[in-house]
Motif scaffolding. Structure first.
Motif, PDB file in Angstrom:
ATOM      1  N   ILE A  40       0.822  -1.291   0.106  1.00  0.00           N
ATOM      2  CA  ILE A  40       0.118  -0.011   0.086  1.00  0.00           C
ATOM      3  C   ILE A  40       0.853   1.202   0.039  1.00  0.00           C
ATOM      4  N   LEU A  41       1.996   1.259   0.743  1.00  0.00           N
ATOM      5  CA  LEU A  41       3.016   2.365   0.957  1.00  0.00           C
ATOM      6  C   LEU A  41       3.352   2.474  -0.533  1.00  0.00           C
ATOM      7  N   LYS A  42       3.567   1.830  -1.542  1.00  0.00           N
ATOM      8  CA  LYS A  42       4.055   1.752  -2.669  1.00  0.00           C
ATOM      9  C   LYS A  42       3.020   2.550  -3.896  1.00  0.00           C
ATOM     10  N   ILE A  43       1.808   1.974  -3.727  1.00  0.00           N
ATOM     11  CA  ILE A  43       0.836   2.167  -4.486  1.00  0.00           C
ATOM     12  C   ILE A  43       0.186   3.526  -4.141  1.00  0.00           C
ATOM     13  N   ALA A  44       0.173   3.843  -2.792  1.00  0.00           N
ATOM     14  CA  ALA A  44      -0.661   5.025  -2.309  1.00  0.00           C
ATOM     15  C   ALA A  44      -0.191   6.323  -2.746  1.00  0.00           C
ATOM     16  N   GLY A  45       1.057   6.396  -2.812  1.00  0.00           N
ATOM     17  CA  GLY A  45       1.736   7.658  -3.338  1.00  0.00           C
ATOM     18  C   GLY A  45       2.029   8.694  -1.869  1.00  0.00           C
ATOM     19  N   ASN A  46       1.327   9.321  -1.937  1.00  0.00           N
ATOM     20  CA  ASN A  46       1.357  10.261  -0.768  1.00  0.00           C
ATOM     21  C   ASN A  46       1.249   9.847   0.689  1.00  0.00           C
ATOM     22  N   VAL A  47       2.178   9.130   1.247  1.00  0.00           N
ATOM     23  CA  VAL A  47       1.823   8.532   2.839  1.00  0.00           C
ATOM     24  C   VAL A  47       2.509   9.347   3.949  1.00  0.00           C
ATOM     25  N   VAL A  48       2.414   9.522   4.833  1.00  0.00           N
ATOM     26  CA  VAL A  48       2.954   9.951   5.947  1.00  0.00           C
ATOM     27  C   VAL A  48       3.048   9.015   7.041  1.00  0.00           C
ATOM     28  N   ILE A  49       4.423   8.553   7.313  1.00  0.00           N
ATOM     29  CA  ILE A  49       4.600   7.634   8.450  1.00  0.00           C
ATOM     30  C   ILE A  49       4.960   8.205   9.905  1.00  0.00           C
ATOM     31  N   ARG A  50       4.077   8.119  10.707  1.00  0.00           N
ATOM     32  CA  ARG A  50       4.352   8.799  12.037  1.00  0.00           C
ATOM     33  C   ARG A  50       3.422   8.565  13.036  1.00  0.00           C
ATOM     34  N   PRO A  51       3.660   9.178  14.529  1.00  0.00           N
ATOM     35  CA  PRO A  51       2.699   8.797  15.590  1.00  0.00           C
ATOM     36  C   PRO A  51       1.165   9.286  15.263  1.00  0.00           C
ATOM     37  N   ILE A  52       0.188   8.659  15.581  1.00  0.00           N
ATOM     38  CA  ILE A  52      -1.219   9.044  15.412  1.00  0.00           C
ATOM     39  C   ILE A  52      -1.906   8.846  16.521  1.00  0.00           C
ATOM     40  N   THR A  53      -2.457   9.983  17.108  1.00  0.00           N
ATOM     41  CA  THR A  53      -3.150  10.145  18.292  1.00  0.00           C
ATOM     42  C   THR A  53      -4.566   9.729  18.101  1.00  0.00           C
ATOM     43  N   LEU A  54      -5.329   9.107  19.107  1.00  0.00           N
ATOM     44  CA  LEU A  54      -6.800   8.848  19.149  1.00  0.00           C
ATOM     45  C   LEU A  54      -7.601  10.071  18.702  1.00  0.00           C
ATOM     46  N   GLU A  55      -7.070  11.163  19.221  1.00  0.00           N
ATOM     47  CA  GLU A  55      -8.046  12.300  18.960  1.00  0.00           C
ATOM     48  C   GLU A  55      -8.131  12.807  17.227  1.00  0.00           C
ATOM     49  N   GLU A  56      -6.853  12.376  16.602  1.00  0.00           N
ATOM     50  CA  GLU A  56      -6.729  12.490  15.199  1.00  0.00           C
ATOM     51  C   GLU A  56      -7.860  11.711  14.462  1.00  0.00           C
ATOM     52  N   ILE A  57      -7.818  10.361  14.964  1.00  0.00           N
ATOM     53  CA  ILE A  57      -9.095   9.458  14.450  1.00  0.00           C
ATOM     54  C   ILE A  57     -10.332  10.101  14.231  1.00  0.00           C
ATOM     55  N   TRP A  58     -10.724  10.494  15.424  1.00  0.00           N
ATOM     56  CA  TRP A  58     -12.040  11.133  15.620  1.00  0.00           C
ATOM     57  C   TRP A  58     -12.127  12.283  14.579  1.00  0.00           C
ATOM     58  N   ASP A  59     -10.963  12.999  14.301  1.00  0.00           N
ATOM     59  CA  ASP A  59     -11.050  13.966  13.273  1.00  0.00           C
ATOM     60  C   ASP A  59     -11.014  13.711  11.621  1.00  0.00           C
ATOM     61  N   ALA A  60     -10.654  12.278  11.608  1.00  0.00           N
ATOM     62  CA  ALA A  60     -10.048  11.847  10.196  1.00  0.00           C
ATOM     63  C   ALA A  60     -11.315  11.789   9.296  1.00  0.00           C
ATOM     64  N   ASP A  61     -11.081  12.017   8.041  1.00  0.00           N
ATOM     65  CA  ASP A  61     -11.979  11.782   7.070  1.00  0.00           C
ATOM     66  C   ASP A  61     -12.400  10.302   6.628  1.00  0.00           C
ATOM     67  N   GLU A  62     -11.480   9.634   6.759  1.00  0.00           N
ATOM     68  CA  GLU A  62     -11.676   7.986   6.425  1.00  0.00           C
ATOM     69  C   GLU A  62     -10.402   7.267   7.430  1.00  0.00           C
ATOM     70  N   ALA A  63     -10.684   5.981   7.320  1.00  0.00           N
ATOM     71  CA  ALA A  63      -9.775   5.180   7.997  1.00  0.00           C
ATOM     72  C   ALA A  63      -9.941   3.855   7.348  1.00  0.00           C
ATOM     73  N   PHE A  64      -9.008   2.735   7.379  1.00  0.00           N
ATOM     74  CA  PHE A  64      -8.942   1.551   7.206  1.00  0.00           C
ATOM     75  C   PHE A  64      -7.973   0.472   7.670  1.00  0.00           C
ATOM     76  N   ILE A  65      -7.986  -0.747   7.774  1.00  0.00           N
ATOM     77  CA  ILE A  65      -7.180  -1.631   7.933  1.00  0.00           C
ATOM     78  C   ILE A  65      -6.725  -2.396   6.831  1.00  0.00           C
ATOM     79  N   SER A  66      -5.462  -2.879   6.934  1.00  0.00           N
ATOM     80  CA  SER A  66      -4.985  -3.637   6.029  1.00  0.00           C
ATOM     81  C   SER A  66      -4.414  -4.977   6.509  1.00  0.00           C
ATOM     82  N   SER A  67      -4.479  -6.243   5.682  1.00  0.00           N
ATOM     83  CA  SER A  67      -3.759  -7.323   6.048  1.00  0.00           C
ATOM     84  C   SER A  67      -3.945  -8.271   5.000  1.00  0.00           C
ATOM     85  N   THR A  68      -3.235  -9.359   5.146  1.00  0.00           N
ATOM     86  CA  THR A  68      -3.272 -10.478   4.043  1.00  0.00           C
ATOM     87  C   THR A  68      -4.676 -11.089   3.625  1.00  0.00           C
TER      88      THR A  68
END
Length: 273
Positions: free
Chosen positions: A205-233
């Motif tokens: 996903i990091l390869k195909i998504a393009g603009n990705v920021v890898i960093r600490p993310i807080t719970l507060e940011e999730i409440w304010d997020a536009d979208e979210a998803f999980i990824s796995s095999t």
């Protein structure tokens, strides 16, 4: 259908595979595993999974007496023997029989071929709910067999309408029990950088998504997020539209999430050729 696995150095019927009851995998819960999918008889991203499995064995001080070439050949034989058009391959290395019943020893290697059911289509269309859980997975960069807490906690998930949990500690999130986690804000993809397993699907996903920021993310940011998803095999990518009792974004799978999913499906098709 009769299944075959690799154990005791050979291909045998899966139901005949055995493990010693004093193996550290049983008495201490110490071992490693990895899981990959097959599509069209092709093991997807095989070299990446072998990289991680071999590294996990080294990091956990478990001797792996099979070379990369041997592992590759065993997997190929199992796919053919089990007629595994679309399914799963599970590699498992146990903690072994230890003289003091504690220190890592030479473990036993199993490789299983399994049927695999992907999540229901409605989960991709409507998204799923996660439950917050304060926890940091031990040695998170290694795919160990220690899933005690989420297995115990999962008894509540169905009752609460949840797909899985989202681990956090001191207000900073890390991962789900079996998946990596992403959010989207203002068109930019963000994913946690610490206390996580470096997922193979995440890597793609990091390869195909393009603009990705890898960093600490807080719970507060999730409440304010536009979208979210999980990824796995075993999920590829599942939209997350609710965390505990609060909606994420507008409560529906977002366009960036679904766009990445479509790109990943194209990537899979290319990788399987």
């Amino acid at each position: 259908m009769k299944r075959f696995c690799f154990a005791d150095g050979k291909i045998i019927p899966t139901e005949t595979a055995t493990i010693h009851p004093m193996d550290l995998g049983l008495i201490r819960g110490f071992g490693i595993f990895d899981f990959l999918r097959t599509t069209g008889y092709s093991p997807l991203f095989l070299e990446h999974y072998l990289d991680r499995f071999i590294a996990s064995a080294e990091k956990t001080h478990l001797p792996l007496t099979y070379s990369r070439e041997q592992l590759r050949a065993i997997i190929s034989e199992l796919i053919e023997k089990n007629d595994l058009l679309n399914g799963g391959i599970r590699m498992l290395l146990t903690g072994g029989l230890s003289e003091n019943h504690f220190s890592p020893a030479e473990g036993k290697l199993f490789i299983f071929a399994e049927a695999l059911s992907m999540p229901a289509e409605e989960k991709y269309q409507n998204g799923v709910k996660l439950l917050t859980l304060e926890y940091v997975r031990p040695i998170a960069d290694i795919k160990t067999t220690n899933y005690t807490l989420p297995v115990w906690h999962s008894v509540n998930w169905k009752r609460l309408g949840a797909e899985d949990v989202l681990y956090h500690w001191n207000g900073v999130v890390s991962e789900s029990s079996r998946s990596n986690f992403f959010i989207v804000k203002n068109g930019v993809l963000h994913t946690p950088d610490q206390h996580i397993l470096m997922g193979i699907t995440r890597k793609q996903i990091l390869k195909i998504a393009g603009n990705v920021v890898i960093r600490p993310i807080t719970l507060e940011e999730i409440w304010d997020a536009d979208e979210a998803f999980i990824s796995s095999t075993t999920k590829i990518l599942l939209p997350v539209t609710q965390l505990d009792d609060r909606k994420i974004g507008n409560g529906k799978p977002g366009p960036i999430t679904m766009g990445i999913l479509e790109k990943f499906k194209v990537l899979e098709t290319q990788a399987a050729i």
